[in-house]
Scaffold this motif. Structure first.
Motif, PDB file in Angstrom:
ATOM      1  N   GLY A  27       0.671  -1.030  -0.219  1.00 36.37           N
ATOM      2  CA  GLY A  27      -0.076  -0.093  -0.050  1.00 36.37           C
ATOM      3  C   GLY A  27       0.804   1.450  -0.100  1.00 36.37           C
ATOM      4  O   GLY A  27       0.510   2.352  -0.145  1.00 36.37           O
ATOM      5  N   ARG A  28       2.039   1.050  -0.223  1.00 39.90           N
ATOM      6  CA  ARG A  28       2.956   2.393  -0.194  1.00 39.90           C
ATOM      7  C   ARG A  28       3.062   2.991  -1.493  1.00 39.90           C
ATOM      8  O   ARG A  28       3.178   4.062  -1.765  1.00 39.90           O
ATOM      9  CB  ARG A  28       4.483   2.005   0.085  1.00 39.90           C
ATOM     10  CG  ARG A  28       4.607   1.633   1.651  1.00 39.90           C
ATOM     11  CD  ARG A  28       6.142   1.542   2.091  1.00 39.90           C
ATOM     12  NE  ARG A  28       6.704   0.172   1.428  1.00 39.90           N
ATOM     13  CZ  ARG A  28       6.455  -0.797   2.163  1.00 39.90           C
ATOM     14  NH1 ARG A  28       5.953  -1.066   3.325  1.00 39.90           N
ATOM     15  NH2 ARG A  28       7.133  -2.033   1.460  1.00 39.90           N
ATOM     16  N   LEU A  29       2.537   2.306  -2.560  1.00 39.17           N
ATOM     17  CA  LEU A  29       2.286   2.972  -3.720  1.00 39.17           C
ATOM     18  C   LEU A  29       0.686   2.739  -4.167  1.00 39.17           C
ATOM     19  O   LEU A  29       0.332   1.596  -4.260  1.00 39.17           O
ATOM     20  CB  LEU A  29       3.068   2.097  -5.007  1.00 39.17           C
ATOM     21  CG  LEU A  29       4.770   2.354  -5.293  1.00 39.17           C
ATOM     22  CD1 LEU A  29       5.289   1.724  -6.352  1.00 39.17           C
ATOM     23  CD2 LEU A  29       4.691   3.880  -5.397  1.00 39.17           C
ATOM     24  N   GLN A  30       0.157   3.700  -4.221  1.00 36.41           N
ATOM     25  CA  GLN A  30      -1.422   3.760  -4.168  1.00 36.41           C
ATOM     26  C   GLN A  30      -2.033   3.460  -5.518  1.00 36.41           C
ATOM     27  O   GLN A  30      -1.446   4.074  -6.696  1.00 36.41           O
ATOM     28  CB  GLN A  30      -2.023   4.713  -3.748  1.00 36.41           C
ATOM     29  CG  GLN A  30      -1.786   4.936  -1.807  1.00 36.41           C
ATOM     30  CD  GLN A  30      -2.846   4.039  -1.145  1.00 36.41           C
ATOM     31  OE1 GLN A  30      -3.777   3.737  -1.470  1.00 36.41           O
ATOM     32  NE2 GLN A  30      -2.114   3.197  -0.322  1.00 36.41           N
ATOM     33  N   PRO A  31      -3.161   2.951  -5.689  1.00 32.24           N
ATOM     34  CA  PRO A  31      -4.009   2.910  -7.133  1.00 32.24           C
ATOM     35  C   PRO A  31      -4.037   4.254  -7.432  1.00 32.24           C
ATOM     36  O   PRO A  31      -4.404   5.135  -7.007  1.00 32.24           O
ATOM     37  CB  PRO A  31      -5.252   2.125  -6.786  1.00 32.24           C
ATOM     38  CG  PRO A  31      -5.062   1.567  -5.449  1.00 32.24           C
ATOM     39  CD  PRO A  31      -3.922   2.224  -4.671  1.00 32.24           C
TER      40      PRO A  31
END
Length: 240
Positions: A27-31
């Motif tokens: 979740g550190r790179l979000q959609p």
């Protein structure tokens, strides 16, 4: 030396792809988040070529989208996408366990199958403990490896196993942002890994199918819950 250089670049390419995939899963790179080859190359202190190749690989896996002018962005799956993933694995896994569930006994000459199931069971135990504790980071890692190994063993077909693995990763990429903000997290995390391995170890295809069907039904119920929270729009905000 060119061969050695090629091996090094391919290894770096895989490492970067794995690292970025883990960033998305955590979740550190979000959609929807955007970045360029240059940004990733600078972040990891490497040249642009293996980074570009790694990003292209992740696009092929459905985790990133490519924009010729803006670089890359994390793919944003919808609830309907997630339902499609669950329904696809329902059809494939149901057929696999009905036709290929291995039967192992202490006297089974297929020792490798028994050894593999012991290894898979250990991963399943770790995944189940993490699910009951609500530890998403640990759960995701063990769950992905658990299903990867189980798929290869039971399907006995690398194409099917790879397809299921891709669905598993995509489903987690979709789920993580919602689960991290869900106050009822423990109520939705599946912990039936050991039950499934035990059914397969017994050669109980019907039992294995029942475990998987219950799991998939729960996944679809969760998707319906997300839809209800979004007013039935099918695309709730990533904040939940």
């Amino acid at each position: 030396m060119p061969a050695s250089g090629a091996v090094t670049r391919n290894t770096l390419r895989r490492q970067i792809a794995d690292a970025l995939r883990d960033e998305v899963l955590a979740g550190r790179l979000q959609p929807g988040e955007e970045f360029t080859v240059k940004q990733i190359a600078e972040q990891y202190g490497v040249s642009a070529t293996p980074v570009r190749e790694a990003l292209v690989d992740l696009c092929a896996q459905g985790l990133l989208d490519s924009d010729q002018h803006r670089g890359f962005r994390v793919h944003q799956f919808s609830v309907d996408d997630y339902r499609g993933m669950v329904e696809a694995r329902m059809l494939v896994v149901d057929g696999i366990f009905r036709r290929h569930a291995p039967q192992t006994t202490p006297a089974d000459p297929e020792v490798s199958v028994g050894v593999a199931l012991v290894s898979i069971r250990r991963r399943g135990e770790a995944a189940a403990r993490a699910a009951r504790a609500g530890d998403l980071d640990v759960l995701i890692g063990y769950d992905i490896r658990y299903w990867r190994e189980l798929g290869r063993l039971v399907a006995a077909n690398d194409y099917i196993a790879d397809f299921l693995h891709r669905l598993r990763v995509q489903a987690w990429v979709f789920s993580v942002p919602y689960l991290r903000s869900d106050r009822d997290l423990l109520g939705w995390l599946w912990s039936g890994h050991v039950d499934l391995v035990d059914a397969i170890t017994r050669g109980d295809a019907e039992g294995a199918v029942a475990v998987v069907r219950a799991y998939n039904a729960r996944s679809l119920e969760w998707a319906d819950r997300l839809d209800a929270r979004a007013g039935g729009a099918g695309r709730p905000d990533a904040t939940g």
